[in-house]
Design a protein around this motif. Structure first.
Motif, PDB file in Angstrom:
ATOM      1  N   ARG A   1       0.876  -1.184   0.000  1.00 18.84           N
ATOM      2  CA  ARG A   1       0.000   0.000   0.000  1.00 18.84           C
ATOM      3  C   ARG A   1       0.902   1.219   0.000  1.00 18.84           C
ATOM      4  NH1 ARG A   1      -5.348  -0.994   2.526  1.00 18.84           N
ATOM      5  NH2 ARG A   1      -5.256   1.182   3.121  1.00 18.84           N
ATOM      6  N   LEU A   2       0.792   2.025  -1.041  1.00 16.13           N
ATOM      7  CA  LEU A   2       1.701   3.143  -1.238  1.00 16.13           C
ATOM      8  C   LEU A   2       1.012   4.484  -1.018  1.00 16.13           C
ATOM      9  CD1 LEU A   2       3.259   1.898  -4.604  1.00 16.13           C
ATOM     10  CD2 LEU A   2       4.176   1.559  -2.317  1.00 16.13           C
ATOM     11  N   THR A   3       1.791   5.441  -0.544  1.00 17.07           N
ATOM     12  CA  THR A   3       1.310   6.815  -0.500  1.00 17.07           C
ATOM     13  C   THR A   3       1.364   7.363  -1.928  1.00 17.07           C
ATOM     14  OG1 THR A   3       3.511   7.764  -0.191  1.00 17.07           O
ATOM     15  CG2 THR A   3       2.305   7.116   1.816  1.00 17.07           C
ATOM     16  N   THR A   4       0.751   8.508  -2.132  1.00 20.51           N
ATOM     17  CA  THR A   4       0.797   9.107  -3.472  1.00 20.51           C
ATOM     18  C   THR A   4       2.237   9.480  -3.850  1.00 20.51           C
ATOM     19  OG1 THR A   4       0.187  11.241  -2.518  1.00 20.51           O
ATOM     20  CG2 THR A   4      -1.583   9.928  -3.509  1.00 20.51           C
ATOM     21  N   GLN A   5       3.054   9.861  -2.868  1.00 16.12           N
ATOM     22  CA  GLN A   5       4.448  10.191  -3.169  1.00 16.12           C
ATOM     23  C   GLN A   5       5.227   8.938  -3.553  1.00 16.12           C
ATOM     24  OE1 GLN A   5       5.950  13.370  -3.422  1.00 16.12           O
ATOM     25  NE2 GLN A   5       7.344  12.001  -4.511  1.00 16.12           N
ATOM     26  N   GLN A   6       5.001   7.836  -2.846  1.00 13.19           N
ATOM     27  CA  GLN A   6       5.676   6.587  -3.198  1.00 13.19           C
ATOM     28  C   GLN A   6       5.250   6.132  -4.596  1.00 13.19           C
ATOM     29  OE1 GLN A   6       4.261   4.477   0.279  1.00 13.19           O
ATOM     30  NE2 GLN A   6       6.348   4.339   1.121  1.00 13.19           N
ATOM     31  N   ALA A   7       3.960   6.278  -4.908  1.00 16.66           N
ATOM     32  CA  ALA A   7       3.469   5.918  -6.240  1.00 16.66           C
ATOM     33  C   ALA A   7       4.124   6.792  -7.300  1.00 16.66           C
ATOM     34  CB  ALA A   7       1.950   6.048  -6.296  1.00 16.66           C
ATOM     35  N   ALA A   8       4.243   8.084  -7.015  1.00 16.21           N
ATOM     36  CA  ALA A   8       4.880   9.008  -7.960  1.00 16.21           C
ATOM     37  C   ALA A   8       6.336   8.624  -8.185  1.00 16.21           C
ATOM     38  CB  ALA A   8       4.784  10.439  -7.437  1.00 16.21           C
ATOM     39  N   ASP A   9       7.029   8.282  -7.119  1.00 17.60           N
ATOM     40  CA  ASP A   9       8.433   7.883  -7.245  1.00 17.60           C
ATOM     41  C   ASP A   9       8.568   6.631  -8.094  1.00 17.60           C
ATOM     42  OD1 ASP A   9       9.117  10.025  -5.624  1.00 17.60           O
ATOM     43  OD2 ASP A   9       9.356   8.796  -3.809  1.00 17.60           O
ATOM     44  N   LEU A  10       7.675   5.669  -7.900  1.00 20.30           N
ATOM     45  CA  LEU A  10       7.744   4.429  -8.673  1.00 20.30           C
ATOM     46  C   LEU A  10       7.461   4.676 -10.152  1.00 20.30           C
ATOM     47  CD1 LEU A  10       6.905   1.046  -7.346  1.00 20.30           C
ATOM     48  CD2 LEU A  10       6.162   1.535  -9.651  1.00 20.30           C
ATOM     49  N   LEU A  11       6.519   5.581 -10.444  1.00 20.19           N
ATOM     50  CA  LEU A  11       6.184   5.888 -11.840  1.00 20.19           C
ATOM     51  C   LEU A  11       7.120   6.922 -12.451  1.00 20.19           C
ATOM     52  CD1 LEU A  11       2.276   6.133 -11.677  1.00 20.19           C
ATOM     53  CD2 LEU A  11       3.661   4.239 -12.558  1.00 20.19           C
ATOM     54  N   ASN A  12       7.941   7.544 -11.617  1.00 20.48           N
ATOM     55  CA  ASN A  12       8.846   8.602 -12.058  1.00 20.48           C
ATOM     56  C   ASN A  12       8.071   9.802 -12.613  1.00 20.48           C
ATOM     57  OD1 ASN A  12      11.406   9.695 -12.270  1.00 20.48           O
ATOM     58  ND2 ASN A  12      11.706   8.952 -14.354  1.00 20.48           N
TER      59      ASN A  12
ATOM     60  N   PRO B   1      -6.972   2.859  -9.409  1.00 19.87           N
ATOM     61  CA  PRO B   1      -7.841   2.744  -8.232  1.00 19.87           C
ATOM     62  C   PRO B   1      -7.058   3.117  -6.962  1.00 19.87           C
ATOM     63  CG  PRO B   1      -7.736   0.664  -9.453  1.00 19.87           C
ATOM     64  CD  PRO B   1      -6.731   1.581 -10.060  1.00 19.87           C
ATOM     65  N   PHE B   2      -7.775   3.578  -5.943  1.00 24.15           N
ATOM     66  CA  PHE B   2      -7.126   3.905  -4.678  1.00 24.15           C
ATOM     67  C   PHE B   2      -8.111   3.729  -3.547  1.00 24.15           C
ATOM     68  CE2 PHE B   2      -9.105   7.803  -6.063  1.00 24.15           C
ATOM     69  CZ  PHE B   2      -9.560   8.412  -4.896  1.00 24.15           C
ATOM     70  N   GLU B   3      -7.566   3.723  -2.349  1.00 25.22           N
ATOM     71  CA  GLU B   3      -8.375   3.654  -1.138  1.00 25.22           C
ATOM     72  C   GLU B   3      -8.110   4.915  -0.344  1.00 25.22           C
ATOM     73  OE1 GLU B   3      -6.667   0.246   0.734  1.00 25.22           O
ATOM     74  OE2 GLU B   3      -7.691  -1.173  -0.569  1.00 25.22           O
ATOM     75  N   LYS B   4      -9.061   5.285   0.473  1.00 24.29           N
ATOM     76  CA  LYS B   4      -8.861   6.440   1.353  1.00 24.29           C
ATOM     77  C   LYS B   4      -8.656   5.927   2.767  1.00 24.29           C
ATOM     78  CE  LYS B   4      -9.960  10.709  -0.392  1.00 24.29           C
ATOM     79  NZ  LYS B   4     -10.199  12.037   0.055  1.00 24.29           N
ATOM     80  N   ALA B   5      -7.610   6.460   3.415  1.00 23.89           N
ATOM     81  CA  ALA B   5      -7.359   6.196   4.831  1.00 23.89           C
ATOM     82  C   ALA B   5      -7.469   7.556   5.512  1.00 23.89           C
ATOM     83  CB  ALA B   5      -5.982   5.585   5.021  1.00 23.89           C
ATOM     84  N   GLY B   6      -8.655   7.869   6.002  1.00 27.36           N
ATOM     85  CA  GLY B   6      -8.903   9.216   6.520  1.00 27.36           C
ATOM     86  C   GLY B   6      -8.925  10.181   5.348  1.00 27.36           C
ATOM     87  N   THR B   7      -8.018  11.145   5.356  1.00 31.36           N
ATOM     88  CA  THR B   7      -7.938  12.101   4.241  1.00 31.36           C
ATOM     89  C   THR B   7      -6.826  11.724   3.253  1.00 31.36           C
ATOM     90  OG1 THR B   7      -6.434  13.508   5.506  1.00 31.36           O
ATOM     91  CG2 THR B   7      -8.797  13.997   5.672  1.00 31.36           C
ATOM     92  N   HIS B   8      -6.128  10.643   3.544  1.00 31.81           N
ATOM     93  CA  HIS B   8      -4.999  10.242   2.704  1.00 31.81           C
ATOM     94  C   HIS B   8      -5.393   9.159   1.712  1.00 31.81           C
ATOM     95  CE1 HIS B   8      -2.291  12.538   5.246  1.00 31.81           C
ATOM     96  NE2 HIS B   8      -2.869  11.978   6.306  1.00 31.81           N
ATOM     97  N   ARG B   9      -4.860   9.290   0.520  1.00 31.38           N
ATOM     98  CA  ARG B   9      -5.077   8.266  -0.505  1.00 31.38           C
ATOM     99  C   ARG B   9      -3.981   7.214  -0.393  1.00 31.38           C
ATOM    100  NH1 ARG B   9      -5.697  13.264  -3.463  1.00 31.38           N
ATOM    101  NH2 ARG B   9      -7.812  13.512  -4.194  1.00 31.38           N
TER     102      ARG B   9
END
Length: 178
Positions: A83-94, A110-118
């Motif tokens: 389960r990645l944060t949006t920053q981790q996803a961005a880093d993986l996709l460059n 697709p994504f899930e919400k954990a509180g206010t975080h995707r």
């Protein structure tokens, strides 16, 4: 999980031809499968019966590691959470984090919400990356097919015009959202 289990490690290729038998064994094993049986892979110890069955994912990772090392490349193993944060996803996709957020909002990933975080599932992100790569290859093939070798200057001008049109559409969309 031990505290050191999530640390990135880099492995250097072996000296000499130590990996050749491993590569030969793996290639011969794959080539021998005339009928497609359910593949099973084992890691064997030094004593008879001292073995463990490897999951297919471990076998495929081993193949990539051995191929890279056989080519003289070092190999880094980077453990990742699923389960990645949006920053981790961005880093993986460059790409930038705002680009990932846009892709999430547009339903591309697709994504899930954990509180206010995707949070993005790694499997979903890798699937998107594969789809994006396939689209890029298709566009390259279409561009290559569209090039008229007898009239390269005209083809380049058409490509420039197409790029400008795409940029203009993006600018229009950006103004509508802003």
């Amino acid at each position: 999980m031990s505290p050191t289990a999530a640390v990135e490690e880099t492995y250097l290729p072996s000296r000499g031809d130590e990996l050749a038998p491993v590569l030969d064994f793996l290639a011969a094993h794959e080539a021998a499968g005339r009928v497609v049986p359910e593949p099973r892979y084992f890691l064997a110890g030094s004593r008879p019966g001292d073995q463990v069955e490897l999951p297919e994912e471990v076998y495929l990772a081993l193949r990539k590691v051995v191929n890279a090392m056989q080519s003289g490349l070092a190999v880094s193993v980077v453990p990742r959470t699923t389960r990645l944060t949006t920053q981790q996803a961005a880093d993986l996709l460059n790409v930038s984090r705002p680009t990932v957020v846009k892709l999430l909002d547009e339903g591309e990933i697709p994504f899930e919400k954990a509180g206010t975080h995707r949070r993005v599932l790694l499997a979903d992100l890798l699937e998107y990356r594969d789809r994006r790569r396939e689209r890029q290859y298709d566009m390259l093939a279409a561009t290559r097919d569209a090039i008229d070798e007898d009239n390269v200057a005209e083809t380049l001008e058409e490509l420039r015009a197409a790029r400008k049109a795409v940029a203009a559409r993006r600018a229009d969309r950006h103004q509508l959202r802003g």
